[in-house]
Scaffold this motif. Structure first.
Motif, PDB file in Angstrom:
ATOM      1  N   ASN A   1      46.265  52.425  48.421  1.00  0.00           N
ATOM      2  CA  ASN A   1      46.737  54.016  48.018  1.00  0.00           C
ATOM      3  C   ASN A   1      46.811  54.782  48.901  1.00  0.00           C
TER       4      ASN A   1
ATOM      5  N   MET B   1      34.551  53.063  46.748  1.00  0.00           N
ATOM      6  CA  MET B   1      33.853  54.782  46.623  1.00  0.00           C
ATOM      7  C   MET B   1      35.538  54.835  45.968  1.00  0.00           C
TER       8      MET B   1
ATOM      9  N   MET C   1      46.196  51.435  54.445  1.00  0.00           N
ATOM     10  CA  MET C   1      46.030  50.412  52.539  1.00  0.00           C
ATOM     11  C   MET C   1      46.726  50.986  51.412  1.00  0.00           C
TER      12      MET C   1
ATOM     13  N   SER D   1      35.809  56.312  41.781  1.00  0.00           N
ATOM     14  CA  SER D   1      35.456  57.733  41.390  1.00  0.00           C
ATOM     15  C   SER D   1      36.678  57.695  40.514  1.00  0.00           C
TER      16      SER D   1
ATOM     17  N   ILE E   1      37.783  61.105  38.660  1.00  0.00           N
ATOM     18  CA  ILE E   1      39.140  62.171  38.638  1.00  0.00           C
ATOM     19  C   ILE E   1      39.335  62.669  37.457  1.00  0.00           C
TER      20      ILE E   1
ATOM     21  N   ARG F   1      44.557  57.730  39.995  1.00  0.00           N
ATOM     22  CA  ARG F   1      44.504  58.618  41.373  1.00  0.00           C
ATOM     23  C   ARG F   1      42.663  57.861  41.644  1.00  0.00           C
ATOM     24  N   PHE F   2      42.501  58.236  43.508  1.00  0.00           N
ATOM     25  CA  PHE F   2      41.485  57.984  43.644  1.00  0.00           C
ATOM     26  C   PHE F   2      40.662  58.603  44.817  1.00  0.00           C
ATOM     27  N   PHE F   3      39.546  58.467  44.503  1.00  0.00           N
ATOM     28  CA  PHE F   3      38.951  59.591  45.513  1.00  0.00           C
ATOM     29  C   PHE F   3      39.125  59.326  47.064  1.00  0.00           C
ATOM     30  N   GLU F   4      39.396  59.768  47.960  1.00  0.00           N
ATOM     31  CA  GLU F   4      39.785  59.228  49.534  1.00  0.00           C
ATOM     32  C   GLU F   4      38.739  59.484  50.263  1.00  0.00           C
ATOM     33  N   GLU F   5      38.758  58.659  51.088  1.00  0.00           N
ATOM     34  CA  GLU F   5      38.010  58.831  52.518  1.00  0.00           C
ATOM     35  C   GLU F   5      38.491  60.096  53.171  1.00  0.00           C
ATOM     36  N   LYS F   6      37.328  61.019  53.433  1.00  0.00           N
ATOM     37  CA  LYS F   6      38.538  61.971  54.735  1.00  0.00           C
ATOM     38  C   LYS F   6      38.993  61.587  55.881  1.00  0.00           C
TER      39      LYS F   6
END
Lengths: 312, 283
Positions: A186, B103, A184, B107, B111, A274-279
């Motif tokens: 992002n 998600m 993706m 976020s 953030i 910025r976005f929170f990304e899955e680890k």
């Protein structure tokens, strides 16, 4: 030139081809009960336009670690360009086909269609490499085509250079497709950020990427609405509708872009998107699909090395 | 509930750049903590402009905004404090959603607040659970349904822990089931003592849900009060073209025709109306 070597060298392509065929058969076997149908994305009329993102979203290897995928795509690209070896390139073409279509489960038709997009550029680009022009025919030429003004000539050197170029370009494109059809946007931006790419560049890329979709989406909406009001029934009317749509497009997109920006500002946006990304951890399976083929391509490169070719 | 207004707006004026039409002509409003406020008025009355000003996205020509007693200054720190405390759920979810996973979308706000990863993750999970979106966590928001998108945009704001949440016409473009779910979500938020400001054209909803009704007309507030106070004022209804809620009209007609006593009961939802009918039948 020892042509018999080339026949033997062709055997190096068998393993990647075998992997591709085995993967294809496995995929067909798993999906044997499903009716074949085209998914709703792609370049159909009157539908949403997030198609490239959509491929990545649906990819079964979307859960792979993005750093690994992007790094691997770049690595294959470099191997392809530096080795300048058609056997390595073809190996990469077969293998990335396998990764995208068999592991990623992208529709083979869609993938081939996407590979066709750069074809036009490559044909246009290689014409002048393949053909020479002369007043007299060449004795060592493969083909001498007489024309009114002179001869159009294909020599073994130009033919080889063209084949090399095509292999290299297709190998490189395949490697990049493997990356972009499974990652993706992002995540790509996230990896660039981790690679300490300047913030401004990432931000610009991200903004442009969003804005392209806003433009496309706006255009789609207006086109659909024009079409529903019989705006495209005759050629003249179609031209008129297209013109009106185009002149409105920028205005409407600007407005929507502003609304997006307002919504972002309302959530404390301060220039850092910025976005929170899955680890996504790297697994042994992922490493297997990366390391084994890479080692193989390097082996092929060494075994079929024909000296440095400075022509192309 | 304290007596100090969480949000105090004083004589707010705003003109869009490049136009001479004043969109807000001196708005003053006190919002108490935990209040449920509905804002009604025509299209173009200035509701959305007002919201963007209150959130600090647009900068007013003149006037003052106090958030929790603190005057909002025109600098980044002060504006960010206001934007953290006052969240907006925009009318068109498609113009709010920017990330490619649910998600990631939720976020974005946390953030930007500069929270660390663990806290962001905690808040995202919390907000998604609250909006019943946990199973959508890794989906692409652009391919969710209209109602789901609305819930995603609400989760966006919940994750920022805003004390005041503004909804710009939340029920527009929702089917009845989703509108009902939205109303339940709003009630849930109100129970958590969030301050809610909602603009709507749905008078029945405003009548049964709001504690306070604010009427906008041509860039001005022409009335504030409880829904019954405002809607029984015929002059206000006429000026702002307000349609009276159905239950109110039924009640008034019953009183007019002498079927019910003029007890000023004004039942505001169907259950209350039922209860009221029982009580007048008994007496």
């Amino acid at each position: 030139m020892h042509y018999q070597y080339h026949v033997i060298y062709l055997l190096w392509l068998l393993p990647p081809l075998a992997v591709l065929i085995a993967g294809g058969i496995r995929k067909a076997w798993i999906h044997r009960h499903e009716e074949h149908h085209h998914h709703g994305f792609g370049h159909k009329h009157g539908e949403g336009t997030l198609s490239i993102d959509m491929y990545a979203y649906h990819s079964k290897i979307g859960s792979w670690n993005p750093k690994l995928k992007i790094g691997y795509g770049l690595l294959l690209l470099l191997i392809c360009l530096i080795s300048n070896d058609p056997y390595v390139s073809f190996g990469i073409i077969f293998y990335t086909f396998f990764v995208t279509v068999c592991l990623g489960e992208l529709d083979a038709d869609h993938y081939i269609g996407l590979l066709g997009i750069p074809l036009a550029f490559m044909i246009a680009g290689s014409i002048f490499i393949l053909f020479n022009f002369s007043h007299t025919p060449f004795s060592n030429a493969l083909v001498n085509i007489p024309t009114h003004w002179g001869y159009v000539i294909i020599t073994p050197q130009t033919a080889k250079a063209t084949v090399n170029l095509w292999c290299k370009a297709f190998g490189a494109i395949s490697a990049m497709y493997m990356m972009s059809l499974s990652t993706m946007s992002n995540e790509i931006f996230g990896v660039l950020r981790d690679a300490h790419c300047p913030k401004l560049i990432i931000e610009l890329m991200n903004m442009m990427y969003r804005f392209i979709f806003i433009l496309m989406d706006t255009q789609h909406r207006m086109k659909n609405s024009a079409e529903s009001r019989l705006g495209y029934t005759t050629f003249k009317r179609a031209i008129y509708s297209f013109g009106s749509t185009a002149s409105n497009l920028f205005l409407v997109s600007m407005k929507r872009g502003t609304q997006f920006y307002d919504a972002m500002e309302a959530r404390c946006y301060n220039g850092d998107l910025r976005f929170f990304e899955e680890k996504k951890p790297v697994t042994k399976q992922q490493l297997f699909w990366v390391i084994v083929p890479t080692a193989y391509f390097v082996l092929v490169w060494v075994m079929t090395f024909q000296g440095v070719n400075i022509n192309v | 509930m304290s007596n100090e207004a969480i949000l105090r707006i004083k004589d707010l004026k705003y003109t869009y750049s490049g136009g001479d039409h004043q969109a807000l002509k001196g708005i003053s409003l006190d919002v108490m903590p935990g209040e449920r406020i509905c804002i009604v008025g025509n299209n173009g009355a200035g509701k959305s402009t007002f919201f963007l000003n209150v959130n600090g996205v647009l900068h007013p020509d003149s006037g003052e905004i106090y958030f929790k007693g603190q005057k909002v200054e025109d600098n980044r720190a002060s504006l960010n404090e206001l934007r953290r405390g006052v969240g907006i759920v925009f009318q068109d979810a498609d113009n709010q959603i920017i990330a490619s996973t649910v998600m990631g979308e939720v976020s974005f706000g946390p953030i930007n607040l500069g929270l660390d990863d663990d806290e962001v993750e905690k808040r995202v999970d919390e907000a998604l659970t609250e909006m019943n979106l946990s199973e959508f966590k890794h989906r692409a928001p652009h391919y969710c349904s209209g109602g789901e998108k609305k819930r995603i945009t609400i989760a966006d704001i919940i994750a920022m822990h805003s004390e005041v949440i503004i909804f710009d016409e939340p029920t527009a473009a929702l089917d009845p089931l989703n509108a009902k779910m939205l109303e339940e979500a709003l009630t849930k938020l109100a129970d958590q003592h969030k301050t809610l400001l909602i603009s709507t054209h749905d008078m029945d909803f405003a009548y049964r849900w709001a504690q306070k009704l604010v009427v906008f007309s041509d860039g001005q507030i022409i009335a504030t009060g409880t829904p019954v106070e405002v809607l029984t004022n015929e002059a206000v209804c006429e000026q702002a073209n307000l349609r009276k809620p159905m239950l109110m009209r039924v009640y008034e007609d019953m009183v007019k025709h002498g079927i019910a006593p003029d007890d000023k009961a004004y039942p505001q939802d169907v259950a209350a109306f039922d209860h009221w009918l029982e009580s007048i039948k008994a007496s």
